[in-house]
Motif scaffolding. Structure first.
Motif, PDB file in Angstrom:
ATOM      1  N   ILE A   1      50.513 -24.082  57.603  1.00 47.39           N
ATOM      2  CA  ILE A   1      50.864 -22.861  56.862  1.00 47.39           C
ATOM      3  C   ILE A   1      50.761 -23.100  55.347  1.00 47.39           C
ATOM      4  O   ILE A   1      50.202 -22.279  54.611  1.00 47.39           O
TER       5      ILE A   1
ATOM      6  N   ARG B   1      65.496 -20.225  57.554  1.00 49.75           N
ATOM      7  CA  ARG B   1      64.552 -19.180  57.985  1.00 49.75           C
ATOM      8  C   ARG B   1      65.013 -18.494  59.276  1.00 49.75           C
ATOM      9  O   ARG B   1      65.670 -19.084  60.124  1.00 49.75           O
TER      10      ARG B   1
ATOM     11  N   GLU C   1      57.140 -21.129  49.958  1.00 54.76           N
ATOM     12  CA  GLU C   1      57.084 -22.593  50.089  1.00 54.76           C
ATOM     13  C   GLU C   1      57.714 -23.287  48.879  1.00 54.76           C
ATOM     14  O   GLU C   1      57.550 -22.844  47.745  1.00 54.76           O
TER      15      GLU C   1
ATOM     16  N   TYR D   1      56.287 -18.149  66.965  1.00 52.44           N
ATOM     17  CA  TYR D   1      57.487 -18.104  66.111  1.00 52.44           C
ATOM     18  C   TYR D   1      58.605 -17.345  66.826  1.00 52.44           C
ATOM     19  O   TYR D   1      59.770 -17.736  66.797  1.00 52.44           O
TER      20      TYR D   1
ATOM     21  N   ALA E   1      61.251 -14.195  57.870  1.00 53.45           N
ATOM     22  CA  ALA E   1      60.087 -15.059  57.627  1.00 53.45           C
ATOM     23  C   ALA E   1      58.867 -14.539  58.386  1.00 53.45           C
ATOM     24  O   ALA E   1      57.750 -14.574  57.880  1.00 53.45           O
ATOM     25  N   THR E   2      59.075 -14.059  59.607  1.00 49.73           N
ATOM     26  CA  THR E   2      57.931 -13.564  60.390  1.00 49.73           C
ATOM     27  C   THR E   2      57.373 -12.282  59.765  1.00 49.73           C
ATOM     28  O   THR E   2      56.166 -12.062  59.748  1.00 49.73           O
TER      29      THR E   2
ATOM     30  N   ARG F   1      57.310 -25.890  67.230  1.00 48.31           N
ATOM     31  CA  ARG F   1      57.114 -26.199  65.801  1.00 48.31           C
ATOM     32  C   ARG F   1      55.905 -27.134  65.608  1.00 48.31           C
ATOM     33  O   ARG F   1      55.100 -26.941  64.710  1.00 48.31           O
TER      34      ARG F   1
ATOM     35  N   ARG G   1      62.303 -18.648  68.221  1.00 50.39           N
ATOM     36  CA  ARG G   1      63.521 -17.904  67.822  1.00 50.39           C
ATOM     37  C   ARG G   1      64.326 -17.461  69.046  1.00 50.39           C
ATOM     38  O   ARG G   1      65.561 -17.570  69.058  1.00 50.39           O
TER      39      ARG G   1
ATOM     40  N   GLU H   1      64.160 -22.983  61.495  1.00 50.31           N
ATOM     41  CA  GLU H   1      63.108 -22.308  62.264  1.00 50.31           C
ATOM     42  C   GLU H   1      61.743 -22.649  61.715  1.00 50.31           C
ATOM     43  O   GLU H   1      61.599 -22.695  60.490  1.00 50.31           O
TER      44      GLU H   1
ATOM     45  N   TYR I   1      55.609 -13.679  56.438  1.00 52.25           N
ATOM     46  CA  TYR I   1      54.414 -14.512  56.647  1.00 52.25           C
ATOM     47  C   TYR I   1      53.381 -13.836  57.562  1.00 52.25           C
ATOM     48  O   TYR I   1      52.253 -13.611  57.183  1.00 52.25           O
ATOM     49  N   GLN I   2      53.795 -13.530  58.809  1.00 56.71           N
ATOM     50  CA  GLN I   2      52.805 -12.994  59.757  1.00 56.71           C
ATOM     51  C   GLN I   2      52.532 -11.500  59.472  1.00 56.71           C
ATOM     52  O   GLN I   2      51.442 -11.024  59.739  1.00 56.71           O
TER      53      GLN I   2
ATOM     54  N   LYS J   1      64.904 -24.698  49.860  1.00 48.33           N
ATOM     55  CA  LYS J   1      65.834 -24.348  50.950  1.00 48.33           C
ATOM     56  C   LYS J   1      66.537 -25.570  51.526  1.00 48.33           C
ATOM     57  O   LYS J   1      67.733 -25.521  51.778  1.00 48.33           O
TER      58      LYS J   1
HETATM   59  P1  TMP Z   1      59.669 -24.674  56.701  1.00 48.94           P
HETATM   60  O1  TMP Z   1      58.564 -25.268  55.880  1.00 48.94           O
HETATM   61  O2  TMP Z   1      60.566 -23.806  55.925  1.00 48.94           O
HETATM   62  O3  TMP Z   1      60.359 -25.662  57.584  1.00 48.94           O
HETATM   63  O4  TMP Z   1      58.998 -23.586  57.700  1.00 48.94           O
HETATM   64  C1  TMP Z   1      57.950 -23.889  58.463  1.00 48.94           C
HETATM   65  C2  TMP Z   1      56.732 -23.067  58.095  1.00 48.94           C
HETATM   66  O5  TMP Z   1      56.621 -21.986  58.998  1.00 48.94           O
HETATM   67  C3  TMP Z   1      56.741 -22.462  56.699  1.00 48.94           C
HETATM   68  O6  TMP Z   1      55.446 -22.654  56.154  1.00 48.94           O
HETATM   69  C4  TMP Z   1      56.980 -21.015  56.930  1.00 48.94           C
HETATM   70  C5  TMP Z   1      56.414 -20.756  58.294  1.00 48.94           C
HETATM   71  N1  TMP Z   1      57.041 -19.680  59.071  1.00 48.94           N
HETATM   72  C6  TMP Z   1      56.276 -18.569  59.408  1.00 48.94           C
HETATM   73  O7  TMP Z   1      55.105 -18.480  59.043  1.00 48.94           O
HETATM   74  N2  TMP Z   1      56.860 -17.601  60.183  1.00 48.94           N
HETATM   75  C7  TMP Z   1      58.140 -17.690  60.650  1.00 48.94           C
HETATM   76  O8  TMP Z   1      58.612 -16.795  61.338  1.00 48.94           O
HETATM   77  C8  TMP Z   1      58.906 -18.855  60.287  1.00 48.94           C
HETATM   78  C9  TMP Z   1      60.315 -18.990  60.785  1.00 48.94           C
HETATM   79  C10 TMP Z   1      58.329 -19.819  59.502  1.00 48.94           C
END
Ligand code: TMP
Length: 205
Positions: A155, A98, A14, A72, A102-103, A52, A76, A41, A106-107, A18
């Protein structure tokens, strides 16, 4: 898959900058006469933007880990089919804020979902599409998470321990694929950071 276009993704924890750097890069490439398609994304398609909304709404706290991951992926899948593949086929440069990494970060690393499962599903929804270059912007996590005046989404509101795991995940990914994933340390000097990014991009064009 081989395309005449190029696919560049931006990743990072975060607040890594970007949006600033994708914007500056798009300006730079457009000035050079390149045909650019910018996407983010989750989102960037009509359906993806709805997804989103669900994913980032802080009210949706009861969302299950698997639901979150699948949403997510759904966003995609739509983006790849509707925008990315057609653009690459026409020789355009697609810049995505992203993508699949990212998945995993994060996940997978953050949320504890099996990384193999994410990679398998990811391959299916992207038709095996892999970025030509991934710029991984790295920053000071506390600074990134606590930007003044910003209302946090679902998130961003997750605990620091979660974001530390996400950061670790990104570093693991970069270590595993050093040719594709380039770490760029976010400097206080935006121009200096952007310069490093432009050099990496110029190399693959
Ligand atoms: P952003 O803040 O970069 O626009 O992204 C949206 C949020 O979604 C960010 O907190 C990261 C999260 N994210 C995931 O958790 N998994 C994913 O696959 C993607 C693409 C984003």
């Amino acid at each position: 898959m081989k395309f005449s276009g190029k696919f560049i993704t931006f990743e990072g924890p975060e607040g890594a900058g970007k949006s600033t750097h994708t914007k500056l890069l798009c300006e730079y490439l457009r000035k050079k006469g390149r045909d650019i398609v910018y996407v983010r994304e989750p989102g960037s398609t009509r359906i993806g933007e709805k997804i989103r909304g669900i994913l980032l709404d802080d009210k949706n706290k009861e969302i299950s880990d698997i639901t979150e991951m699948c949403l997510y992926m759904a966003s995609r899948a739509q983006l790849v089919k509707e925008i990315i593949l057609p653009a690459l086929g026409k020789g355009k440069i697609v810049i995505s804020d992203r993508f699949q990494d990212a998945t995993i970060a994060y996940q997978g690393y953050g949320g504890g979902i099996d990384v193999k499962l994410i990679k398998g599903l990811g391959k299916a929804v992207t038709y095996g599409l892999v970025p030509d270059l991934t710029v991984l912007l790295d920053n000071d996590l506390d600074k990134g998470l606590n930007q003044q005046g910003k209302v946090k989404d679902r998130i961003e509101n997750k605990p620091l321990a979660y974001h530390k795991k996400v950061h670790f995940g990104y570093m693991q990914l970069a270590q595993a694929e050093p040719k594709r994933i380039k770490i760029v340390r976010q400097d206080d000097d935006v121009a200096l950071t952007q310069d490093k990014i432009r050099k990496l991009v110029d190399k693959i064009l």
